[in-house]
Design a protein around this motif. Structure first.
Motif, PDB file in Angstrom:
ATOM      1  N   ARG A 197      -5.447  -4.818   3.753  1.00  0.00           N
ATOM      2  CA  ARG A 197      -4.819  -4.444   2.480  1.00  0.00           C
ATOM      3  C   ARG A 197      -3.621  -5.346   2.156  1.00  0.00           C
ATOM      4  NH1 ARG A 197      -4.238   1.995   2.994  1.00  0.00           N
ATOM      5  NH2 ARG A 197      -4.138   1.500   5.206  1.00  0.00           N
ATOM      6  N   MET A 246      -3.086  -7.599  -1.142  1.00  0.00           N
ATOM      7  CA  MET A 246      -1.847  -7.572  -1.921  1.00  0.00           C
ATOM      8  C   MET A 246      -1.289  -8.986  -2.078  1.00  0.00           C
ATOM      9  SD  MET A 246       0.195  -5.522  -3.504  1.00  0.00           S
ATOM     10  CE  MET A 246       1.888  -5.290  -4.040  1.00  0.00           C
ATOM     11  N   GLN A 257      -3.928  -2.108   8.790  1.00  0.00           N
ATOM     12  CA  GLN A 257      -3.579  -2.255   7.368  1.00  0.00           C
ATOM     13  C   GLN A 257      -3.456  -3.714   6.935  1.00  0.00           C
ATOM     14  OE1 GLN A 257      -0.037   0.120   7.746  1.00  0.00           O
ATOM     15  NE2 GLN A 257      -1.005   1.937   6.818  1.00  0.00           N
ATOM     16  N   LEU A 315      -0.642   0.977   1.137  1.00  0.00           N
ATOM     17  CA  LEU A 315      -0.443  -0.391   1.622  1.00  0.00           C
ATOM     18  C   LEU A 315       0.153  -0.372   3.020  1.00  0.00           C
ATOM     19  CD1 LEU A 315      -0.618  -3.400   0.801  1.00  0.00           C
ATOM     20  CD2 LEU A 315       1.773  -3.238   0.066  1.00  0.00           C
ATOM     21  N   LEU A 347      -8.049  -2.865  -2.649  1.00  0.00           N
ATOM     22  CA  LEU A 347      -6.666  -2.374  -2.700  1.00  0.00           C
ATOM     23  C   LEU A 347      -6.551  -1.331  -3.798  1.00  0.00           C
ATOM     24  CD1 LEU A 347      -3.715  -2.683  -1.717  1.00  0.00           C
ATOM     25  CD2 LEU A 347      -3.395  -4.411  -3.485  1.00  0.00           C
TER      26      LEU A 347
END
Length: 622
Positions: free
Chosen positions: A554, A558, A551, A514, A610
């Motif tokens: 991701r 999340m 990132q 993550l 993810l």
């Protein structure tokens, strides 16, 4: 018949079968009462058993007569009367009479069933259904009382100050009485219309209603002014003779009554954390010993069958006994030894004149029949001597009544003292229970109070604040320009990493799924220097997390997962588990809102997903 001796009073317990129509039934139950009382050596002669028998017998006479049956036919080993039906009806009547919150229905029914079961065990001829009923539980279980809460600290201080003021007032009144006594003489020679002579006669136990009526004018307004001033306002203004009130007030000049002792009782309970009201009332003169270090008290806890000796040391409190009468002054001001000296001095004349039972709390009362003064052990049972009446009679510094929460129950004083001790000592429950309780007793009877809950809440808040301060440091968001210069010493140092870590991070070696991590072996979630076991689910709450713009897709995934859990969990639980992560993500997104649409497009075009460990994916997907 049994005689119960308790705190100077004798109570007679007996059962007279001839007083009831169901004579045979009462005789059988009375026999079982005698057996259980002798065999178990019950304190008080088993008054619960005898009371249950009398109550059941009285109800049986009334119930069977109303049903057209002869109560004389009722017996434990007979079939003419169905006693099981009578038992159920009696239990229902007890419940209706005492109410659902009373323990009396449970206690009496349990006691009577125990007597019947004892009879059925050794006697033939008892009907089978009556045997089964005797072994079964009572119809209405023991009610669970609402635990008493302690007094607040402000209430504790108000009660303490009011009690100290009351003790000073009592001592000043008794000191005046001693002066009048010293100036008085026999009224048969010096006259009955002189206040010192009346006080002298009171000391010699010559005063009663008949004597005062014989030697004083019939109207109170014709009495000497100093005598009229002694009367309470309502008595002095009435047209009645007021001799009973006069006799009572003459006695209060020399002897304390139960109302006066209530202030001592309050101060003792506030100053002795390990003493119950019952233990305090049961203290006798032989249990009290003054030593060089303070006061030694031998106390008996009846329910635990335990005798212990407690030492209460002298406390050097500067200021002494401010405002107290000199002859009643104590060496330790308001500590327990000093308070004991003051109480013994206040009650010394009672012991000299009346020679009562050797209990600590002895008081003078007025005989109802003839107004003569007599002495006995203080019971604090009369309405005008109870704790609640004492509170209502007190005034604060501004002359107002005390604002004390209800119920005005003296046991709350002990709980208050226990709470003050817990605040002072802190520590574990075993420390707070001390040698006076088991841990579970402390939890059930003292740990439920408001102050204990507030202290526990503050402790939890402090712990959580420490954890969050240690853990909840927002991850660092690094843009493309800083990412390109990550291996430069100045940039790496600013981000809290060395050159080797920066190189590994740019190469993707420290990608936790993550975010990136400065040091996976220095996780704030564990202390054994092993690889972090909660990544990537807890990365947003980690001080080691470093986020690159690459990132962001991701992070959006999340965020979507966390939002899905809103529909699966109650709001309080969702906030407890995911609230901090949601807030951390929002702060990251707030720093780069213009990048989010492109990150959403990358998710769709590149099919980014993810990657979560199996256990964490189950948590999100359930």
């Amino acid at each position: 018949m049994f005689l119960e001796h308790h705190r100077g009073r004798t109570t007679r317990h007996s059962i007279d079968p001839s007083s009831y129509q169901c004579t045979t039934l009462v005789s059988q139950l009375a026999d079982e009462w005698l057996k259980v009382t002798h065999r178990v050596a019950l304190s008080g002669g088993g008054c619960e058993y005898s009371g249950a028998v009398r109550s059941f017998a009285k109800f049986t006479d009334k119930y069977l007569s109303a049903a057209g049956l002869d109560p004389a036919d009722a017996r434990l080993d007979g079939h003419a009367v169905d006693l099981v039906e009578v038992l159920y009806a009696w239990e229902g009547d007890l419940r209706q009479r005492y109410g659902p919150k009373s323990k009396q229905p449970y206690r009496r029914a349990r006691a009577l069933l125990a007597l019947i079961d004892q009879r059925a065990t050794i006697t033939a001829g008892i009907p089978g259904h009556l045997r089964q009923r005797a072994k079964a539980p009572v119809s209405y279980g023991k009610p669970t009382p609402q635990p008493l809460d302690e007094f607040s600290n402000a209430e504790r201080v108000a009660l303490r100050d009011a009690a100290r003021a009351a003790v000073r007032g009592t001592e000043a009144r008794l000191a005046r009485g001693r002066e009048l006594l010293a100036a008085g003489s026999d009224p048969r020679d010096g006259g009955w219309r002189n206040l010192p002579n009346l006080v002298w006669a009171t000391r010699m136990r010559m005063v009663n209603s008949r004597t005062l009526q014989a030697h004083l004018p019939g109207k109170a307004r014709w009495w000497p002014p100093e005598v009229v001033d002694l009367l309470p306002a309502q008595e002095g203004a009435s047209r009645g003779p007021g001799v009973r009130a006069l006799g009572r007030e003459l006695g209060r000049l020399l002897f304390p009554d139960e109302f006066d002792l209530q202030a001592f009782r309050v101060l003792f309970l506030l100053g002795m954390a390990d003493t119950t009201p019952e233990e305090l009332h049961d203290l006798q003169m032989g249990d009290i010993e003054f030593t060089d270090g303070g006061l030694r008290l031998v106390q008996t806890k009846l329910r635990a069958s335990r005798i212990r000796a407690d030492l209460h040391p002298e406390v050097d409190m500067k200021g002494g006994d401010e405002g107290g009468a000199e002859e009643f002054a104590s060496g330790g001001a308001w500590d327990v030894p000093g308070l004991m000296r003051r109480l013994l001095a206040a009650t010394a004349l009672i012991r000299e004149v009346f020679d009562p039972d050797p209990y600590l709390f002895v008081a003078v009362r007025q005989d109802v029949a003839n107004g003569e003064l007599c002495a006995g052990v203080a019971q604090f049972a009369s309405p005008r001597y109870r704790f609640g009446f004492w509170i209502a009679s007190q005034r604060g510094a501004q002359g107002r009544t005390l604002n004390i929460s209800v119920p005005h129950e003296v046991r709350r004083l002990r709980k208050t003292t226990k709470v003050v001790r817990s605040v002072a000592l802190g520590g574990t429950v075993s420390d707070l229970a001390g040698d006076d309780h088991h841990v579970e007793v402390y939890r059930g009877h003292y740990g439920h109070g408001t102050t204990a809950h507030i202290m526990a809440g503050r402790s939890i808040n402090r712990s959580q604040e420490w954890v969050f301060n240690r853990l909840a440091r927002n991850p660092v968001l690094v843009d493309e320009a800083a990412e390109e210069r990550l291996e430069e010493p100045e940039v790496a140092e600013e981000l809290g990493m060395d050159i080797e870590v920066a190189k590994a991070m740019r190469a993707g070696e420290l990608d936790m799924g993550l975010t990136n991590c400065r040091n996976p072996y220095d996780s704030p979630h564990r202390t054994d220097n092993k690889l972090c076991h909660v990544a990537p689910a807890m990365c947003m709450l980690c001080r080691n997390a470093v986020i690159f713009y690459s990132q962001l897709p991701r992070l959006l995934l999340m965020s979507d997962r966390i939002e899905q859990m809103r529909t699966a969990l109650p709001p309080p639980r969702w906030h407890a588990i995911y609230g901090q992560q949601r807030a951390a993500l929002d702060e990251v997104f707030a720093e780069c809102p213009d990048r989010l649409p492109a990150a959403r497009q990358q998710i769709t075009e590149l099919g980014i997903r993810l990657d979560l460990p199996l256990g964490q994916r189950t948590e999100f997907d359930r």
